[in-house]
Design an enzyme around this catalytic site. Structure first.
Site, PDB file in Angstrom:
ATOM      1  N   SER A  29      34.477 -28.267 -11.362  1.00 13.10           N
ATOM      2  CA  SER A  29      33.320 -29.142 -11.487  1.00 13.10           C
ATOM      3  C   SER A  29      32.413 -28.845 -10.293  1.00 13.10           C
ATOM      4  O   SER A  29      32.807 -29.040  -9.143  1.00 13.10           O
ATOM      5  CB  SER A  29      33.746 -30.606 -11.490  1.00 13.10           C
ATOM      6  OG  SER A  29      32.608 -31.426 -11.591  1.00 13.10           O
TER       7      SER A  29
ATOM      8  N   THR B 114      27.247 -30.173  -6.815  1.00 17.21           N
ATOM      9  CA  THR B 114      26.027 -29.529  -6.307  1.00 17.21           C
ATOM     10  C   THR B 114      25.364 -30.299  -5.175  1.00 17.21           C
ATOM     11  O   THR B 114      24.501 -29.743  -4.510  1.00 17.21           O
ATOM     12  CB  THR B 114      25.022 -29.297  -7.454  1.00 17.21           C
ATOM     13  OG1 THR B 114      24.909 -30.506  -8.206  1.00 17.21           O
ATOM     14  CG2 THR B 114      25.486 -28.176  -8.353  1.00 17.21           C
ATOM     15  N   ASN B 115      25.760 -31.550  -4.942  1.00 16.66           N
ATOM     16  CA  ASN B 115      25.202 -32.231  -3.765  1.00 16.66           C
ATOM     17  C   ASN B 115      25.655 -31.507  -2.499  1.00 16.66           C
ATOM     18  O   ASN B 115      24.844 -31.079  -1.684  1.00 16.66           O
ATOM     19  CB  ASN B 115      25.687 -33.681  -3.679  1.00 16.66           C
ATOM     20  CG  ASN B 115      25.235 -34.516  -4.856  1.00 16.66           C
ATOM     21  OD1 ASN B 115      24.379 -34.095  -5.613  1.00 16.66           O
ATOM     22  ND2 ASN B 115      25.815 -35.678  -5.008  1.00 16.66           N
TER      23      ASN B 115
ATOM     24  N   ARG C  68     -16.370 -25.125 -15.910  1.00 23.78           N
ATOM     25  CA  ARG C  68     -15.176 -25.964 -15.865  1.00 23.78           C
ATOM     26  C   ARG C  68     -13.962 -25.133 -15.493  1.00 23.78           C
ATOM     27  O   ARG C  68     -13.799 -24.017 -15.958  1.00 23.78           O
ATOM     28  CB  ARG C  68     -14.877 -26.566 -17.246  1.00 23.78           C
ATOM     29  CG  ARG C  68     -15.950 -27.452 -17.791  1.00 23.78           C
ATOM     30  CD  ARG C  68     -15.905 -27.440 -19.314  1.00 23.78           C
ATOM     31  NE  ARG C  68     -17.040 -28.159 -19.854  1.00 23.78           N
ATOM     32  CZ  ARG C  68     -16.943 -29.364 -20.446  1.00 23.78           C
ATOM     33  NH1 ARG C  68     -15.785 -29.946 -20.566  1.00 23.78           N
ATOM     34  NH2 ARG C  68     -18.023 -29.959 -20.887  1.00 23.78           N
TER      35      ARG C  68
ATOM     36  N   TYR D 172      29.842 -28.763 -19.626  1.00 25.37           N
ATOM     37  CA  TYR D 172      29.262 -30.107 -19.674  1.00 25.37           C
ATOM     38  C   TYR D 172      28.525 -30.420 -18.380  1.00 25.37           C
ATOM     39  O   TYR D 172      28.717 -29.743 -17.366  1.00 25.37           O
ATOM     40  CB  TYR D 172      30.351 -31.171 -19.918  1.00 25.37           C
ATOM     41  CG  TYR D 172      31.310 -31.344 -18.766  1.00 25.37           C
ATOM     42  CD1 TYR D 172      31.007 -32.200 -17.692  1.00 25.37           C
ATOM     43  CD2 TYR D 172      32.516 -30.654 -18.717  1.00 25.37           C
ATOM     44  CE1 TYR D 172      31.874 -32.346 -16.626  1.00 25.37           C
ATOM     45  CE2 TYR D 172      33.384 -30.792 -17.661  1.00 25.37           C
ATOM     46  CZ  TYR D 172      33.060 -31.642 -16.614  1.00 25.37           C
ATOM     47  OH  TYR D 172      33.909 -31.778 -15.554  1.00 25.37           O
TER      48      TYR D 172
ATOM     49  N   CYS E 294      28.940 -32.186 -11.507  1.00 22.15           N
ATOM     50  CA  CYS E 294      28.990 -33.628 -11.291  1.00 22.15           C
ATOM     51  C   CYS E 294      28.111 -34.060 -10.126  1.00 22.15           C
ATOM     52  O   CYS E 294      28.193 -35.184  -9.674  1.00 22.15           O
ATOM     53  CB  CYS E 294      30.425 -34.096 -11.093  1.00 22.15           C
ATOM     54  SG  CYS E 294      31.221 -33.427  -9.639  1.00 22.15           S
TER      55      CYS E 294
ATOM     56  N   ARG F  44      -6.889 -30.104 -26.562  1.00 20.24           N
ATOM     57  CA  ARG F  44      -5.610 -29.770 -25.912  1.00 20.24           C
ATOM     58  C   ARG F  44      -4.593 -30.803 -26.361  1.00 20.24           C
ATOM     59  O   ARG F  44      -4.964 -31.861 -26.880  1.00 20.24           O
ATOM     60  CB  ARG F  44      -5.750 -29.815 -24.394  1.00 20.24           C
ATOM     61  CG  ARG F  44      -6.255 -31.151 -23.889  1.00 20.24           C
ATOM     62  CD  ARG F  44      -6.448 -31.142 -22.378  1.00 20.24           C
ATOM     63  NE  ARG F  44      -7.114 -32.378 -21.955  1.00 20.24           N
ATOM     64  CZ  ARG F  44      -7.448 -32.661 -20.704  1.00 20.24           C
ATOM     65  NH1 ARG F  44      -7.218 -31.784 -19.752  1.00 20.24           N
ATOM     66  NH2 ARG F  44      -8.014 -33.793 -20.382  1.00 20.24           N
TER      67      ARG F  44
ATOM     68  N   MET G 187     -10.813 -29.239 -10.173  1.00 21.97           N
ATOM     69  CA  MET G 187     -12.249 -29.449 -10.044  1.00 21.97           C
ATOM     70  C   MET G 187     -12.872 -30.209 -11.216  1.00 21.97           C
ATOM     71  O   MET G 187     -12.480 -30.041 -12.351  1.00 21.97           O
ATOM     72  CB  MET G 187     -12.939 -28.092  -9.945  1.00 21.97           C
ATOM     73  CG  MET G 187     -14.376 -28.211  -9.524  1.00 21.97           C
ATOM     74  SD  MET G 187     -15.260 -26.672  -9.804  1.00 21.97           S
ATOM     75  CE  MET G 187     -15.643 -26.828 -11.536  1.00 21.97           C
TER      76      MET G 187
ATOM     77  N   GLY H 292      -5.882 -32.969 -11.097  1.00 22.90           N
ATOM     78  CA  GLY H 292      -6.161 -32.818  -9.675  1.00 22.90           C
ATOM     79  C   GLY H 292      -7.189 -31.740  -9.377  1.00 22.90           C
ATOM     80  O   GLY H 292      -7.646 -31.581  -8.253  1.00 22.90           O
TER      81      GLY H 292
ATOM     82  N   HIS I 259      -9.935 -41.627 -15.870  1.00 24.69           N
ATOM     83  CA  HIS I 259      -8.995 -40.954 -14.982  1.00 24.69           C
ATOM     84  C   HIS I 259      -7.764 -41.815 -14.741  1.00 24.69           C
ATOM     85  O   HIS I 259      -6.626 -41.350 -14.831  1.00 24.69           O
ATOM     86  CB  HIS I 259      -9.689 -40.649 -13.643  1.00 24.69           C
ATOM     87  CG  HIS I 259      -8.800 -39.972 -12.651  1.00 24.69           C
ATOM     88  ND1 HIS I 259      -8.031 -40.677 -11.747  1.00 24.69           N
ATOM     89  CD2 HIS I 259      -8.524 -38.667 -12.433  1.00 24.69           C
ATOM     90  CE1 HIS I 259      -7.356 -39.826 -11.017  1.00 24.69           C
ATOM     91  NE2 HIS I 259      -7.635 -38.601 -11.405  1.00 24.69           N
TER      92      HIS I 259
ATOM     93  N   LYS J 118      -7.924 -24.553 -21.538  1.00 23.35           N
ATOM     94  CA  LYS J 118      -9.244 -24.861 -22.078  1.00 23.35           C
ATOM     95  C   LYS J 118      -9.856 -23.639 -22.741  1.00 23.35           C
ATOM     96  O   LYS J 118     -10.320 -23.701 -23.882  1.00 23.35           O
ATOM     97  CB  LYS J 118     -10.141 -25.381 -20.947  1.00 23.35           C
ATOM     98  CG  LYS J 118     -11.482 -25.874 -21.428  1.00 23.35           C
ATOM     99  CD  LYS J 118     -12.268 -26.555 -20.294  1.00 23.35           C
ATOM    100  CE  LYS J 118     -11.484 -27.696 -19.704  1.00 23.35           C
ATOM    101  NZ  LYS J 118     -12.244 -28.519 -18.747  1.00 23.35           N
TER     102      LYS J 118
END
Lengths: 905, 905
Positions: B795, B798-799, B97, B882, B862, B347, B108, B106, B471, B27
């Protein structure tokens, strides 16, 4: 230039030296060394370990240049020895022996007399003028070559070696009591029968071509590197399978040329006790394998002065030369041919833990070596200290047993210690019984490399045959097993499954006790009592000055403390454990687990109340009941530990571990604490986790239930203030477990510091304390730079770090770990010894990260690895400040730490 | 020199510019920018985000220099505006403000009219000649200050705002229909009642000291940064909590000075659809909060030409200036005082996914921006594409419902999409119902920041009041929720728990359907059908040229493909999944799981037979039954995928997952396969694991049961050869799971290559294939240099890598993860978005290690993260080749990959 694959020794000067073990193997390097220091070594040569590696990596083929280099080396030996390999008139015979960097009893047996066939045997007879000797030599070659190269073996587990059975048969036919009663013709006949047996069992002829014999033997050596028993031995002894073995070809000298010849093995000191005496055994008119195999009982070396006085003097001289040159107890093999001593081998002698300490201590006293040298891990492997801490037989109980007539036999005390267990007559049985949880005593006529698994599984080994240098004795000493050998009164009936002696017959499975200090064998089970070191240090039932063992132990510990730079702490959570640890030399507590404290008496009820509470108020009320218990526990520990630092880990395990899981227990608890059994069952179900190892535990508890952290922090700080008020300058270190993120630690640290500030103010105390964290997650290592912003110390929790880094649950890996080791996917159990590449790699990142943010951060390890010598070496290498281990491992850790400081790379 | 904490704007020239958002907030930076491009901005100043950080880090205290700098800035504003702050005659009033780097609904609310008290209000009245205006301004200050600074709130969830209730009460007393019917005296009375209510509820007086008002407001702004709703918003939107907010103090201009004044908000284009129209709303004689709060229904901006023609022309001019200057759709706030337009804010406008794509596309067509700029993630957040793939109402079903009289109301279509669900009248209820698995439509009179949690939990939001900038509308658009606002026919009775409209009364919990494209509200549940994009791409039920939405989608995808460097593959294991993925643009399969194939029909029986087999022969017999199934499955996949690479992972899950666990199922299976139910139960028990995640799975299966690997390798290679024979140049990539050690991979690779060589020879084929591994254990990352000796590709799984690196089980983390997020221990779920420090740190080590050994190694990901935009940015950064994700995420991954290539750091 082509590579040198072959190194010569014997004659005036050798091509190698003792420092070249990696290339020439221990045996080859020392044959060179002995040549060079003027000791009598017959001419020969070594095929290097690189030949083995080439052979293994190229599908069993040899380097191109090898044939030519071997031929040249044979020619050199022929020239020095004045004979010709394969020559019908004047044949040179050779032996073939494996020889890796480190001695491996699991490896190939020696093959002697290579070069004999139906033609050359006649030349040998003509040359020696001794037909009996010629044929005896030939039948030995056939026998050894048959066993080792052609794979002859007993046809069932109830049979003996097929060749030995043929010998027994011909002895019976001829009415001969000993082998030596057999004539030249008998032996010629025996040779034919051996060959026929080979053809029958293997379908192949014994090779009469001497080149085929030579290369068959060499190939057998290299193949033996990957035999099952060699792999097993390497695994047990953490030997790299890529090293390979060398192969030694030596011109034969003969101990079986009559009464002026002989062969023997000896140690320059007693390998069981370490006493400074010439210790060994020999046989007249025999070849070496007769001694080592333990098939016949040899004479003690001290008797040799009577049989072969000059040779005995020469050997005593050599003993002196060797100890002076090597500055270490040597294990030698020799042959006496017509009165002249030939050295076949020298190497550092394997010894018991008792002997290791005694010899190292004595060498220092004698001025042969200094303290640092004495601490070399090759001289005192730290785990050997364990032997000094093991129980010994209770004297009174043993006397009672002997008075009751239960002493059934006595043999040679080849491995000190006290062992009682159930009789196993086969190695497989021993392994199976041990797997079922039984203590086992393996009882054999003699042992051979096939027995290694069974020996490893047993508490003690008892053999009827063999002397102090027999396979059973050598291997037992190395494994730290109690051992009695040469117990000739034993009659072992494999078919009946019994052992008889002293007029008693025991069955397989019966209890028997073996005293490795005295050689006594006692029916049934004798009670034990603590070792002398324990009696002095922990029990106070013996005075230090009354125990020579303790004195030596204490000296070694003193030297270790002088040279180590790593601190040694202990993992303990009870005052009595702390007392023991301090007696063993612990300098602090590296890990005090608080969860054990919640299990006793009323505590577990309050703990359960807390877990079952539905509101913060109810949880706090339950925690308030636990607070005084925790505070008292910590007071007890602080009082014992004094000014030593005490690292206390906050609650770690998942809460369901504290709740009862059966319906009956739940109903019981319901009555006690006034919560319905259904509610308890529901909470247990709610707390169930699929992977509790990766679940709601560690600091995650304190984050969800900060009131737990508050209670524990209060208990610790109040206890510390109270003990400080008694005039003891306590040093608590509060450790937050299972941190992965700085924010986790910061959250808990803030709670701890808030409470601490409050309590210290309440008490008006002046208390210093630290807050730090366990590093036990891969993320903690990677984020150590961030975590160190708050952590004043790190303690590597390598148990969990290993589980998460490798993705392996210690509770579940049983289903594949043996497969992994058998297939050499991994070489050692990562929970015993740090996986230095993976887990170690993360630790290095953690150390670097931690120090980059906080240069003076205190770094330790508190996983099981903290008591493992090779892991301690790694901790030294990466620059930790201390290791922490269970109280009984503290002496080992002190020694290993000194060795790491002095000898670590 | 002291630090500059305060920046001025308004007047001739401002001290900041739009690029200074980090320091001045959005702002403040844009107020400076508008000043500098000549737009009308009232004088004021910004307290920087650094003030906020200082405040938070110093226990709520301000920098020393701040007071002086604020006083100087006030003086500058006074001079420009020709009035004096706190002056009884000619008072300057200000607004306060918040303004963070990124807009945060969220945060003020604004406080207006600061500087009024019982004295200055008289000055304002004298100056304006308008008593009603003066008192209205004053009561607004008291109301806003009371709510925002002094924490006034409804007394229960069934009450409205206390001030609003007082307004309603006085209106009733005075017989006034609208606020504007209240007289100056009424408003004076109301002001007194407001003050009394504040005193009653808070125990404190409303402050009449103007400095206290100013600093109270400033402090409220900085405190609001750590309010619950701000924290929640930051978490949802992944905003760093360390950024802090700025605080803007602006001289007041008044929209409530009569019929020639007004206030409004507008978007330079339609933020719901993206259409190129001036879109917004205004109120005559009102202050800003009346519009935003949605309490009164404002007029559409297109009507303004009638009310305030000159101001309307000025605003249209400003719209053009702003779009030209910012090259982006703007969201503006303005006030018209006595006919003159003042800009309060500009904005980038929040917009729906539909609008984002349409606006970006149109700007490119209009030549305002180029394709690369259009792809900026700030313009098209990749997840917004999801909206184009979501189902829409089924037309026929809706027509039927309307014919049946179920259309109960219509409102403003503020968030496009189709949503049906159960009515919730409170946000808490909505969150609770959603947690129980219900789809929810949140129905409110209006929404406020307190409703954010409930809105996030709902499928759709329906409000009785408020316009397109209320809102509810703003937040819904941003969250991608279906939204209809301003549905004035709705009568919401909170006490009765009902919603009435169109003569029907629905209860909380009843089903309702909301059409965000049309604004229609329909009783009950309307069926849905696939979106236009899906209809074109997957269903073939719509032609590409008939769908404008599809055309725009396709253009964006085309641009993305032009600029991305990361490949995009899919995780799929069925031919139909593969077809969908290809339609969405997948360039190969990154993960084909083979275990799913074992569950259908007879297969599961053969699989179970294999697991229950006691011998290798029996296992091989069972595997032989599975082979043809597997081969067929792979043939189907290869045929669809054509020349695209297909990465097939060998069997991964622990075997017990395939066995039946209940007694009944076990008995059933027993009958089928002729093994006793007891034996099955025993095997199930034997396979039980404490931590199956860390147990016997992945390559550990193939190492213990190499016959499984052999079967799978044969099925893959046979299938590949067969499809190759059909003329398709297939590219299988065989992936070994859960490798930690090179030796594990080498063991499995040898088996695969042996079988492949054999099959290729049998088939006489010319097949290229690769063998590689999942990198899903921390050790694999650390030892990647070694593993790459054998692996042709990595590969990143990542889990599992997240589970092991963080030591967190995805099945179990529910018990603490919410706590973690609430306490800001972590800012986002590591299973949704890669933990870049920890998991990412290990990935970087893995990438480096792999490339150091094998520079051309192919690297992919993957895990679920492969479809997560911020994780894709990370993959680009560390140089993967990839990403692979589920078929429906492929478009998002393509866009995110382009954004990462163009805008990644």
């Amino acid at each position: 230039m082509s590579q040198q694959w072959v190194y010569n020794f014997g004659g005036e000067k050798a091509e190698g030296k003792k420092e070249m073990k990696n290339l020439l193997g221990g045996k080859g390097a020392n044959l060179c060394e002995m040549t060079n220091i003027g000791l009598p070594v017959s001419a020969g040569f070594t095929l290097t370990t690189e030949v083995c590696t080439h052979y293994n990596n190229n599908n069993g083929s040899y380097p191109e240049e090898l044939k030519g280099q071997v031929a040249a080396a044979i020619a050199r030996s022929e020239e020095i020895m004045g004979a010709k390999y394969g020559d019908a008139k004047n044949p040179l015979l050779v032996s073939c022996r494996s020889g890796a960097r480190v001695s491996m009893p699991g490896m190939m047996d020696t093959i002697l007399n290579i070069g004999l066939n139906d033609e050359t045997v006649e030349g040998l007879i003509a040359k020696s003028g001794n037909a009996r000797f010629g044929w005896d030599s030939y039948r030995r070659l056939v026998q050894m070559y048959g066993n080792v190269v052609m794979g002859m073996k007993p046809e069932s587990k109830h049979e003996h070696d097929p060749f030995e059975e043929l010998i027994d048969a011909i002895k019976e036919e001829k009415g001969a009591e000993y082998d030596t009663d057999l004539s030249a013709d008998d032996l010629k006949e025996l040779t034919q029968r051996f060959k026929a047996k080979i053809k029958e069992q293997t379908g192949k002829e014994f090779p009469t071509d001497v080149q085929e014999q030579l290369w068959g033997s060499i190939t057998a050596v290299f193949d033996s590197w990957n035999s099952e028993r060699a792999i097993f031995y390497r695994r047990e002894n953490e030997i790299d399978s890529n090293w390979g073995t060398a192969c030694n070809i030596c011109s034969m000298v003969f101990g079986n040329m009559g009464q002026n010849s002989g062969t023997g093995v000896a140690f320059t000191r007693d390998p069981a006790s370490g006493a400074n005496v010439f210790y060994g055994e020999y046989l007249i008119d025999a070849q070496g394998e007769d001694v080592v195999a333990g098939i016949r009982r040899p004479k003690h070396i001290s008797e040799m002065g009577g049989d072969l006085p000059e040779a005995y003097e020469e050997l005593k001289r050599i003993r002196g030369v060797l100890e002076k040159h090597y500055k270490e107890m040597q294990d030698i093999e020799f042959t006496i041919q017509d009165g002249k001593v030939w050295m076949l081998q020298t190497r550092s002698g394997k010894r018991t833990g008792f002997a290791a300490i005694n010899i190292a201590y004595d060498f220092v006293q004698e001025g042969v070596i200094d303290e640092k040298t004495a601490l070399n891990p090759g001289r005192i492997p730290p785990d050997d200290l364990n032997q000094l801490l093991q129980p010994i037989f209770d004297g009174a109980d043993k006397v009672k047993a002997i008075e009751a007539g239960r002493l059934i036999a006595s043999g040679i005390n080849a491995g000190p210690g006290a062992a009682a267990g159930r009789i196993a007559l086969h190695s497989d049985d021993a392994a199976e019984m041990a797997a079922n949880g039984d203590r086992v005593i393996l009882v054999r006529r003699e042992t051979s490399p096939e027995d290694i698994k069974g020996m490893a599984a047993s508490e003690g080994i008892l053999t009827a045959l063999g002397g102090a240098s027999s396979h059973a004795a050598v291997v037992s000493r190395q494994m730290g097993r109690v051992c009695v050998v040469g117990c000739t009164d034993l009659d072992i009936d494999l078919k009946a499954g019994t052992v008889s002696a002293g007029g008693k017959t025991l069955n397989a499975g019966d209890f028997i006790s073996v005293d490795g200090f005295t050689g006594e064998v006692i029916e049934g089970e004798i009670g034990t009592k603590p070792s002398e070191v324990i009696q002095v240090l922990l029990e106070g039932t013996m005075k230090a000055e009354d125990s020579d063992t303790y004195q030596r132990f204490a000296s070694i510990m003193e030297w270790a403390d002088k040279y180590r730079t790593l601190g040694v702490r202990t993992n303990a959570d009870q005052p009595d454990q702390c007392e023991n640890a301090i007696a063993f030399g612990a300098e602090g507590i590296g890990l005090c687990r608080t969860e054990h404290m919640f299990f006793g008496g009323d505590r577990i009820d309050a703990m359960r109340e807390m877990i079952l509470a539905k509101t913060l108020d109810a949880r706090e009320a339950a925690l308030a009941k636990l607070l005084p218990y925790q505070r008292e526990d910590f007071e007890g520990i602080f009082r014992v530990m004094g000014e030593r630092p005490v690292t206390i880990r906050l609650l770690d395990p998942p809460l369901h571990e504290f709740l009862p899981h059966t319906q009956a227990e739940q109903e019981d608890l319901a009555k006690k604490i006034g919560i319905s059994a259904e509610a308890i069952a529901a909470r247990v179900k709610g707390l169930h986790e699929f992977n509790p190892m990766l679940g709601h535990r560690g600091c995650r508890l304190g984050i969800v239930y900060p009131e737990i952290t508050r209670m524990q922090a209060r208990a610790i700080i109040e206890a510390a203030c109270n003990i400080k008020a008694e005039g003891i300058d306590v040093h608590p270190e509060i450790m937050i477990p299972l941190v992965g993120h700085l924010t986790e630690l910061a959250s808990q640290e803030a709670i701890v510091r808030d409470i601490a500030t409050e309590v210290i103010k309440e008490k008006g105390a002046d208390l210093k304390y630290m807050v730090g964290t366990m590093i036990e997650l891969p993320r903690a290592c990677i984020a150590a730079d961030e975590i160190a912003e708050v952590a004043e110390f790190f303690s590597f929790g390598t148990n969990d770090l290993t589980q998460t880094t490798l993705g392996v649950s210690r509770d579940d890996y049983g289903s594949f770990i043996n497969n992994y080791i058998d297939q050499e996917i991994i070489t050692r159990d990562p929970f015993q010894s740090i996986d230095t590449k993976g887990v170690g790699g993360l630790m290095e990142i953690g150390v670097k990260g931690g120090r980059s943010t906080r240069p003076d951060i205190k770094l330790g390890i508190c996983g099981e690895h903290g008591g493992d010598p090779s892991s301690i070496h790694f901790c030294q290498k990466i620059g930790l400040n201390y290791v922490s281990c269970s109280p009984f491992r503290v002496p080992i850790a002190r020694l290993a730490a000194a060795q790491a400081a002095l000898y670590g790379k």
